[in-house]
Design a protein around this motif. Structure first.
Motif, mmCIF file in Angstrom:
data_model
loop_
_atom_site.group_PDB
_atom_site.id
_atom_site.type_symbol
_atom_site.label_atom_id
_atom_site.label_comp_id
_atom_site.label_asym_id
_atom_site.label_seq_id
_atom_site.Cartn_x
_atom_site.Cartn_y
_atom_site.Cartn_z
ATOM 1 N N LEU A 330 0.853 -1.188 0.000
ATOM 2 C CA LEU A 330 0.000 0.000 0.000
ATOM 3 C C LEU A 330 0.891 1.239 0.000
ATOM 4 O O LEU A 330 1.771 1.375 0.855
ATOM 5 C CB LEU A 330 -0.914 0.013 1.222
ATOM 6 C CG LEU A 330 -1.866 1.213 1.329
ATOM 7 C CD1 LEU A 330 -2.885 1.180 0.195
ATOM 8 C CD2 LEU A 330 -2.576 1.215 2.686
ATOM 9 N N PHE A 331 0.644 2.148 -0.959
ATOM 10 C CA PHE A 331 1.433 3.360 -1.082
ATOM 11 C C PHE A 331 0.602 4.585 -0.731
ATOM 12 O O PHE A 331 -0.630 4.567 -0.827
ATOM 13 C CB PHE A 331 1.939 3.529 -2.525
ATOM 14 C CG PHE A 331 2.997 2.550 -2.930
ATOM 15 C CD1 PHE A 331 4.332 2.820 -2.703
ATOM 16 C CD2 PHE A 331 2.657 1.345 -3.543
ATOM 17 C CE1 PHE A 331 5.320 1.929 -3.085
ATOM 18 C CE2 PHE A 331 3.630 0.442 -3.930
ATOM 19 C CZ PHE A 331 4.969 0.734 -3.695
ATOM 20 N N SER A 332 1.287 5.648 -0.352
ATOM 21 C CA SER A 332 0.676 6.966 -0.195
ATOM 22 C C SER A 332 1.164 7.840 -1.342
ATOM 23 O O SER A 332 2.352 7.833 -1.680
ATOM 24 C CB SER A 332 1.073 7.593 1.144
ATOM 25 O OG SER A 332 0.573 6.829 2.225
ATOM 26 N N ALA A 333 0.258 8.585 -1.957
ATOM 27 C CA ALA A 333 0.641 9.473 -3.050
ATOM 28 C C ALA A 333 1.505 10.609 -2.507
ATOM 29 O O ALA A 333 1.489 10.914 -1.317
ATOM 30 C CB ALA A 333 -0.598 10.022 -3.741
ATOM 31 N N ASP A 334 2.240 11.244 -3.396
ATOM 32 C CA ASP A 334 3.184 12.296 -3.026
ATOM 33 C C ASP A 334 2.686 13.637 -3.562
ATOM 34 O O ASP A 334 2.685 13.867 -4.770
ATOM 35 C CB ASP A 334 4.568 11.963 -3.600
ATOM 36 C CG ASP A 334 5.628 12.973 -3.201
ATOM 37 O OD1 ASP A 334 5.361 13.776 -2.284
ATOM 38 O OD2 ASP A 334 6.720 12.951 -3.791
#
Length: 351
Positions: A330-334
């Motif tokens: 799971l990634f967080s946008a930048d």
């Protein structure tokens, strides 16, 4: 007869005949198999080199049950199957996927996203990376049902059912958190009339970002200002911006969730008599590197194509090669804040 023509016709049986041994001996010598005397093995290899023999890598891999090929498809563009190659995000994602695959010894095949049903199943692939699957995406389910490992998002795997637990892996983003971060940032910068351009696609990115926008507006008692594009394209995008800015009470901030060239967008806004950031704040979901060089530099929401690609390939190769590993990432946008989203006097920390 040219050298290339002669080499193309050299077969295993030709090497065996020239070396005075059987085809089995040639195969064992060239593949490092069998119990052959060192002298015999070296003799066969020298004869093969002299004849210009090259083993058929594809046939050899197929005999082993692997092609070392990974499929990649961007499913958001089912109706316009190759348009994604022109967009910065998908271009960077496919390039990064190819590089990551090569580092593991795999090649990449770009799959068609339209055509006869199940046409993709005829391709000899070890695994598939399905990007931005549409709701109820048949591609994900068909590959999993055929026993082919798939990396996609969590929704697609849950909808696919059979085979997802064993052969499914996922990469995903906190789309709700990313959208709220953008709207909260603009609100903190002073915006009260935030407009959005998005697509009607059923990919998670668009559905959840649009849903979060409506929720965010409802929580503050504000009327949503949104244009949904049925077929994203440059002209459609710019027409949507013109429509929003022509309102009797125009927006004081604009968020584009459909990728567009930042220089072209800024030029369009200026031609409409608006100034960024003096009377319109701007945030674009794009990977276009030009965003940081425009006047003013444009704030962007990045969904990390390089990191996503590497994670997807690592997950896929681990499953193909039978290694234990994570089932997903799971990634967080930048959010890369630049001058386009700060009113005068509120200069951001440039990113």
């Amino acid at each position: 007869m040219s050298q290339s023509e002669r080499n193309a016709r050299v077969r295993l049986v030709d090497v065996a005949r020239a070396a005075g041994v059987s085809k089995t001996t040639v195969s064992d010598a060239l593949n490092g198999a069998g119990r052959l005397p060192a002298a015999t093995r070296e003799h066969v290899r020298q004869v093969a080199r002299g004849l210009g023999y090259r083993p058929n890598a594809t046939a050899r891999l197929l005999r082993r049950g692997h092609t070392r090929l990974l499929g990649v498809a961007a499913r958001e563009y089912v109706d316009t199957p190759w348009v994604y190659a022109d967009l910065a995000y998908f271009s960077q994602l496919t390039t990064a996927t190819t590089r990551a695959a090569l580092s593991h010894g795999y090649g990449v095949v770009l799959l068609p996203t339209s055509g006869p049903e199940d046409c993709w199943l005829d391709m000899p692939l070890d695994g598939v990376f399905v990007i931005d699957p549409v709701a109820g995406d048949p591609m994900v389910g068909d590959f999993l049902a055929a026993g082919v490992p798939v990396v996609s998002d969590r929704r697609a795997l849950s909808e696919a059912g059979s085979g997802a637990r064993e052969n499914g892996r996922w990469v995903d983003f906190d789309y709700d958190g990313a959208a709220r971060q953008v709207f909260d940032h603009l609100e903190a910068a002073g915006a009260r009339r935030i407009a959005v351009v998005a697509a009607t696609a059923t990919a998670c990115f668009h559905q959840r970002s649009v849903g979060t926008y409506h929720d965010w507006c409802a929580e503050r008692g504000r009327e949503p200002r949104i244009v949904l594009l049925p077929s994203p394209g440059v002209q459609q995008m710019l027409d949507a911006v013109r429509e929003l800015l022509a309102a009797d009470v125009p927006p004081d901030a604009l968020v584009t969730l459909v990728e567009v060239s930042p220089p072209l967008l800024l030029d369009t806004i200026r031609r409409l008599g608006r100034s960024v950031p003096d009377d319109l704040l701007l945030v674009c979901a794009t990977e276009d590197p030009a965003a940081s060089y425009t006047d003013p530099p444009v704030t962007t929401l990045s969904f990390l194509p390089g990191e996503t690609a590497r994670a997807a390939v690592d997950l896929l190769v681990d499953r193909i090669e039978g290694r234990a590993g994570d089932h997903g990432r799971l990634f967080s946008a930048d959010l890369r804040i630049r001058s386009s989203s700060a009113f005068p006097g509120r200069r951001p920390a440039l990113g």
